[in-house]
Motif scaffolding. Structure first.
Motif, PDB file in Angstrom:
ATOM      1  N   ILE A 310      32.136  45.347  44.283  1.00 42.87           N
ATOM      2  CA  ILE A 310      32.754  46.452  43.533  1.00 42.87           C
ATOM      3  C   ILE A 310      31.754  46.915  42.474  1.00 42.87           C
ATOM      4  N   PRO A 311      31.320  48.173  42.502  1.00 40.81           N
ATOM      5  CA  PRO A 311      30.307  48.666  41.550  1.00 40.81           C
ATOM      6  C   PRO A 311      30.895  48.966  40.177  1.00 40.81           C
ATOM      7  N   ASP A 312      31.272  47.907  39.457  1.00 41.44           N
ATOM      8  CA  ASP A 312      31.983  48.063  38.187  1.00 41.44           C
ATOM      9  C   ASP A 312      31.079  47.914  36.963  1.00 41.44           C
ATOM     10  N   GLY A 313      29.765  47.750  37.175  1.00 43.56           N
ATOM     11  CA  GLY A 313      28.840  47.688  36.042  1.00 43.56           C
ATOM     12  C   GLY A 313      28.611  46.311  35.463  1.00 43.56           C
ATOM     13  N   ARG A 314      29.096  45.266  36.093  1.00 41.67           N
ATOM     14  CA  ARG A 314      28.897  43.916  35.565  1.00 41.67           C
ATOM     15  C   ARG A 314      27.560  43.327  36.038  1.00 41.67           C
ATOM     16  N   THR A 371      35.717  38.517  53.974  1.00 41.13           N
ATOM     17  CA  THR A 371      36.096  37.156  53.572  1.00 41.13           C
ATOM     18  C   THR A 371      36.749  37.156  52.193  1.00 41.13           C
ATOM     19  N   LEU A 372      36.244  37.983  51.284  1.00 45.87           N
ATOM     20  CA  LEU A 372      36.756  38.023  49.915  1.00 45.87           C
ATOM     21  C   LEU A 372      37.776  39.135  49.747  1.00 45.87           C
ATOM     22  N   SER A 373      38.762  38.883  48.913  1.00 46.50           N
ATOM     23  CA  SER A 373      39.751  39.915  48.596  1.00 46.50           C
ATOM     24  C   SER A 373      39.067  41.025  47.801  1.00 46.50           C
ATOM     25  N   PRO A 374      39.412  42.280  48.055  1.00 44.30           N
ATOM     26  CA  PRO A 374      38.744  43.404  47.374  1.00 44.30           C
ATOM     27  C   PRO A 374      39.226  43.607  45.944  1.00 44.30           C
ATOM     28  N   VAL A 375      39.073  42.564  45.120  1.00 40.56           N
ATOM     29  CA  VAL A 375      39.474  42.630  43.713  1.00 40.56           C
ATOM     30  C   VAL A 375      38.331  42.082  42.864  1.00 40.56           C
ATOM     31  N   LYS A 376      38.296  42.460  41.590  1.00 40.98           N
ATOM     32  CA  LYS A 376      37.193  42.061  40.718  1.00 40.98           C
ATOM     33  C   LYS A 376      37.086  40.549  40.571  1.00 40.98           C
ATOM     34  N   ASN A 381      29.905  39.152  39.467  1.00 44.43           N
ATOM     35  CA  ASN A 381      29.309  40.390  38.965  1.00 44.43           C
ATOM     36  C   ASN A 381      29.195  41.358  40.137  1.00 44.43           C
ATOM     37  N   GLU A 382      28.390  42.398  39.998  1.00 45.30           N
ATOM     38  CA  GLU A 382      28.342  43.417  41.038  1.00 45.30           C
ATOM     39  C   GLU A 382      27.795  42.935  42.387  1.00 45.30           C
ATOM     40  N   LEU A 383      26.971  41.909  42.386  1.00 43.73           N
ATOM     41  CA  LEU A 383      26.341  41.488  43.630  1.00 43.73           C
ATOM     42  C   LEU A 383      26.725  40.102  44.115  1.00 43.73           C
ATOM     43  N   HIS A 384      27.294  39.269  43.250  1.00 39.41           N
ATOM     44  CA  HIS A 384      27.473  37.859  43.593  1.00 39.41           C
ATOM     45  C   HIS A 384      28.939  37.447  43.515  1.00 39.41           C
TER      46      HIS A 384
END
Length: 411
Positions: A310-314, A371-376, A381-384
């Protein structure tokens, strides 16, 4: 008559010499003793036990030096920390720093190799707890022959045909080498614990395929494949993670189209430009397969796809963000729905490319997408991925490797 004075002088010397002797004895009594290495348990070992034995054997001198430094410090004295005055960087100081970093990375790779070699030797000697004890090779499959560096490549061996703990090494990016303190690492350390066998992890956070298959790192990979495992046998498996860093960060702005509410995610990605970037990544993977075919055809290659971040800036540790700035530059809305869809489009194409490569002999692909749920909370962070996210990824790797090499890793 001169004899008594000489005896007195001699006695005086003995008396005065006794004081330093006593001091030396006292010094010997207070000198730090080398910690005794724990004895190896009888029977097969777990990976954790083998690592403990290796660490105890390789670090006593460092422990003694540290203990001696503490004893030499005056009671209550605070350690003095020298603070160097701020000096403006110059081309020479920058070059010196780069050389120092290169030396440190080289030494770290050597230490990883030493630890891996010692750990594998212990497990081969005592056996791996939970694995068959030197199960015979599969019928009709010859055991791989020991090879010398620079010699002809070993013949291809079907997965699962050999016996003993699996010989695995890994090369890649921060999905394999995630050096965040107190986090537990990326996929590889978690996977080792699940498989019960060590993995020689040569991955480096931030690496890109164009460098991993460039000149210097290509030579390192080629040497690993040509020389084989430290025990003289060919590697059974090479895990490779790469390509994510090639298509994100600053260059991402080049293959994003300006935001247009009327266009779907596929049209917001500049397909021609992104295709060019992806072709370079594919070339690196193709060259890796060619290296394996030439130098170690019996080594199986396993690739993986990245899940959808998720491209949230973290960012993390003053690194990143790697996605959001490019979307902001092109005017994408702040709700992240559209930008997340574009990232999914990019990585879906990336996974399709790897799936096509996995049709080649001795290559498999772990499609971890979804595999991962689409939540923050699924992401650190943005890549890991988060800790739980990396654990789920390691589960996917474990299932794939168990299917490829039954009896060579823990079930």
């Amino acid at each position: 008559m001169a004899t008594p004075p000489r005896k007195a002088a001699s006695a005086g010397k003995k008396k005065s010499a006794g004081k330093p002797a006593a001091k030396t004895a006292a010094t010997r009594r207070t000198a730090p003793a080398a910690p005794a290495a724990p004895a190896a348990p009888k029977g097969p070992l777990t990976l954790a036990q083998a690592r403990t034995l290796v660490q105890a054997k390789s670090e006593p001198q460092q422990a003694m030096a540290a203990a001696g430094a503490v004893r030499r410090r005056a009671p209550g004295a605070a350690a003095k920390v020298a603070v160097a005055p701020a000096v403006p960087p110059t081309p020479q100081t920058v070059e010196n720093a780069r050389r120092l970093l290169a030396v440190q990375q080289h030494e770290e790779r050597k230490q990883r190799m030493r630890d891996y070699k010692a750990t594998l030797a212990l497990l081969q000697k005592h056996g791996v707890k939970g694995l068959p004890d030197k199960a015979p090779p599969a019928q009709g499959a010859a055991a791989p022959k020991r090879r010398r560096a620079g010699g002809p490549p070993a013949a291809a061996v079907a997965p699962g045909a050999a016996s003993g703990p699996l010989r695995v090494f890994a090369e890649g990016d921060s999905w394999f080498d995630y050096p965040v303190p107190l986090f537990g690492g990326g996929v590889i350390p978690r996977l080792e614990n699940r498989l019960g066998v060590p993995i020689l992890n040569m991955a480096k956070a931030g690496d890109e395929t164009r460098f991993m298959l460039g000149v210097k790192q290509r030579q390192l990979i080629a040497r690993q494949l040509a020389d084989g495992c430290p025990d003289g046998q060919p590697w059974d498996l090479m895990l490779f993670s790469g390509g994510g860093n090639d298509i994100v960060d600053e260059p991402l702005a080049l293959w994003l189209n300006p935001y247009d509410a009327k266009k779907p995610a596929k049209q917001l990605l500049n397909q021609a430009r992104f295709g060019t970037a992806l072709a370079m990544v594919q070339a690196a993977y193709e060259d890796l397969i060619a290296l394996r075919d030439r130098l170690s055809p019996g080594t199986h290659l396993t690739f993986h796809g990245y899940d959808f971040p998720i491209p949230d800036g973290r960012g993390i540790c003053h690194l990143g963000p790697w996605l959001k700035p490019a979307f902001d530059l092109h005017g994408y809305p702040a709700d992240l729905l559209v930008s997340t869809a574009v990232v999914k489009e990019m990585l879906t194409r990336f996974a399709a490319m790897l799936a096509a490569l996995a049709t080649r002999r001795g290559v498999s692909f772990i499609n971890a997408q979804g595999t991962l749920s689409p939540v923050k909370s699924s992401w650190h962070n943005e890549l890991h991925p988060s800790k739980a996210g990396f654990n789920r990824m390691a589960d996917r790797f474990q299932a794939e490797i168990q299917a490829l090499f039954p009896g060579r890793v823990l079930a």
